[in-house]
Motif scaffolding. Structure first.
Motif, PDB file in Angstrom:
ATOM      1  N   ARG A 137     -31.984   9.296   2.991  1.00  0.00           N
ATOM      2  CA  ARG A 137     -30.624   9.662   3.252  1.00  0.00           C
ATOM      3  C   ARG A 137     -29.680   8.444   2.855  1.00  0.00           C
ATOM      4  NH1 ARG A 137     -29.430  14.234   5.692  1.00  0.00           N
ATOM      5  NH2 ARG A 137     -31.050  14.026   7.060  1.00  0.00           N
TER       6      ARG A 137
ATOM      7  N   ASN B  14     -23.919   7.576   8.084  1.00  0.00           N
ATOM      8  CA  ASN B  14     -22.694   7.731   7.897  1.00  0.00           C
ATOM      9  C   ASN B  14     -21.654   6.694   8.938  1.00  0.00           C
ATOM     10  OD1 ASN B  14     -20.241   8.745   6.601  1.00  0.00           O
ATOM     11  ND2 ASN B  14     -19.608   9.935   8.669  1.00  0.00           N
TER      12      ASN B  14
ATOM     13  N   PRO C 229     -33.358   9.214   8.246  1.00  0.00           N
ATOM     14  CA  PRO C 229     -32.415   9.100   9.181  1.00  0.00           C
ATOM     15  C   PRO C 229     -31.474  10.387   9.382  1.00  0.00           C
ATOM     16  CG  PRO C 229     -32.473   6.848   8.482  1.00  0.00           C
ATOM     17  CD  PRO C 229     -33.211   7.961   7.391  1.00  0.00           C
ATOM     18  N   SER C 230     -30.747  10.592  10.443  1.00  0.00           N
ATOM     19  CA  SER C 230     -29.734  11.558  10.300  1.00  0.00           C
ATOM     20  C   SER C 230     -28.437  11.207   9.861  1.00  0.00           C
ATOM     21  CB  SER C 230     -29.265  11.951  11.936  1.00  0.00           C
ATOM     22  OG  SER C 230     -28.568  10.831  12.524  1.00  0.00           O
ATOM     23  N   THR C 231     -27.651  12.199   9.569  1.00  0.00           N
ATOM     24  CA  THR C 231     -26.305  12.074   8.682  1.00  0.00           C
ATOM     25  C   THR C 231     -25.388  11.105   9.391  1.00  0.00           C
ATOM     26  OG1 THR C 231     -26.621  14.320   7.608  1.00  0.00           O
ATOM     27  CG2 THR C 231     -24.435  13.309   7.574  1.00  0.00           C
ATOM     28  N   ASP C 232     -25.536  11.253  10.822  1.00  0.00           N
ATOM     29  CA  ASP C 232     -24.724  10.615  11.889  1.00  0.00           C
ATOM     30  C   ASP C 232     -24.838   9.161  11.785  1.00  0.00           C
ATOM     31  OD1 ASP C 232     -22.459  11.031  13.608  1.00  0.00           O
ATOM     32  OD2 ASP C 232     -23.833  10.164  15.028  1.00  0.00           O
ATOM     33  N   VAL C 233     -26.223   8.946  11.782  1.00  0.00           N
ATOM     34  CA  VAL C 233     -26.514   7.435  11.800  1.00  0.00           C
ATOM     35  C   VAL C 233     -26.215   6.855  10.632  1.00  0.00           C
ATOM     36  CG1 VAL C 233     -28.636   5.974  11.747  1.00  0.00           C
ATOM     37  CG2 VAL C 233     -28.476   7.936  13.371  1.00  0.00           C
TER      38      VAL C 233
ATOM     39  N   ASP D 148     -40.141   2.176   9.229  1.00  0.00           N
ATOM     40  CA  ASP D 148     -38.780   2.310   9.023  1.00  0.00           C
ATOM     41  C   ASP D 148     -38.019   1.399   7.845  1.00  0.00           C
ATOM     42  OD1 ASP D 148     -36.395   3.921   9.607  1.00  0.00           O
ATOM     43  OD2 ASP D 148     -35.972   2.538  11.332  1.00  0.00           O
TER      44      ASP D 148
ATOM     45  N   GLN E  19     -38.032  11.770   2.203  1.00  0.00           N
ATOM     46  CA  GLN E  19     -36.761  11.988   2.290  1.00  0.00           C
ATOM     47  C   GLN E  19     -36.155  10.728   2.300  1.00  0.00           C
ATOM     48  OE1 GLN E  19     -35.779  14.278   5.857  1.00  0.00           O
ATOM     49  NE2 GLN E  19     -36.125  16.223   4.786  1.00  0.00           N
TER      50      GLN E  19
ATOM     51  N   LYS F  92     -39.570  11.604   6.888  1.00  0.00           N
ATOM     52  CA  LYS F  92     -38.000  12.342   7.346  1.00  0.00           C
ATOM     53  C   LYS F  92     -37.161  10.946   6.914  1.00  0.00           C
ATOM     54  CE  LYS F  92     -39.569  16.328   8.749  1.00  0.00           C
ATOM     55  NZ  LYS F  92     -39.170  17.662   7.904  1.00  0.00           N
TER      56      LYS F  92
ATOM     57  N   LEU G  80     -28.845  13.650   0.959  1.00  0.00           N
ATOM     58  CA  LEU G  80     -30.383  13.787   1.264  1.00  0.00           C
ATOM     59  C   LEU G  80     -30.939  13.983  -0.199  1.00  0.00           C
ATOM     60  CD1 LEU G  80     -32.353  13.514   3.385  1.00  0.00           C
ATOM     61  CD2 LEU G  80     -32.175  16.040   3.423  1.00  0.00           C
TER      62      LEU G  80
END
Length: 226
Positions: free
Chosen positions: A174, A208, A202-206, A118, A172, A200, A165
């Motif tokens: 982000r 942002n 991390p999510s957009t929410d994480v 990570d 990927q 992959k 992204l």
């Protein structure tokens, strides 16, 4: 106007005297009055010029006095240790300041680390402008360049966040960018992440929320630097 050679200049000065003498004029009073009038006009002009200069100096001094931020704060101390450990696990909390051509006007600190597979990267920048208007214009221009985001209420005078992204060689990443205008200063936070095992991001929410959290801490540090 270039000075005339001495003989010609002397002739030019004597000619009116000769003409007036031939016409029978008395020269004693005329030149004195003219000189007196000219001197008065010059004095008035000088006084007016001095007053205008004083007013300009006063205006400049007033503008300088109302400049909220005159120098950028130390960026590597702008984010709390607990926040850094959460956003960039495994990173050295001291951070690394990026060289700048003028550290008074712009300073940036960077943190990055790979923990397992990570990866996280965080940048925090402070930029100082001459006026609030200049900072507002720069903020507006940058927001226009990074369309697709949204306002962040309560972040400085104006706040904005955008997340994008990207994919390279199936990996990927982000990235979130948060910008805030605070009087004559700009705060810019960049936060991104990747998972090299899953490929992959991390999510957009994480991303942002992490970028906004760092930006709020940076704005607080800026305000505390006055």
């Amino acid at each position: 106007m270039r000075s005339l050679p001495l003989p010609l200049a002397l002739t030019a000065r004597l000619t009116p005297v000769a003409v007036l003498a031939c016409a029978g004029w008395v020269m004693a009073s005329g030149p004195d009055k003219t000189a007196s009038t000219g001197s008065g006009d010059t004095s008035a002009q000088q006084a007016a010029g001095q007053s205008a200069g004083d007013a300009a100096s006063s205006s400049s001094a007033s503008t300088a006095a109302t400049k909220t931020y005159s120098a950028s704060p130390a960026p590597c101390g702008s984010i709390p240790v607990a926040t850094l450990k959460s956003l960039v696990p495994g990173a050295k909390t001291a951070g690394k300041e990026i060289p700048s051509t003028d550290t008074k006007l712009r300073r940036t600190c960077s943190w990055n680390a790979l923990k397992g597979y990570d990866y996280r990267w965080l940048d925090v920048s402070f930029e100082i402008m001459d006026t609030d208007a200049a900072a507002a214009k720069e903020y507006k221009d940058r927001v226009a360049e990074k369309s697709g985001g949204g306002a962040v209420p309560g972040l400085g005078d104006s706040g904005y966040s955008v997340v994008n992204l990207t994919t390279e060689d199936k990996q990927q990443t982000r990235e979130g960018v948060v910008m805030a205008q605070v009087s004559n200063a700009l705060v810019v936070v960049t936060y991104n992440g990747s998972d090299f095992e899953s490929k992959k991001a991390p999510s957009t929410d994480v991303i942002n929320k992490g970028a906004i959290q760092a930006a709020k801490s940076a704005v607080t540090a800026l305000k505390g630097s006055q």
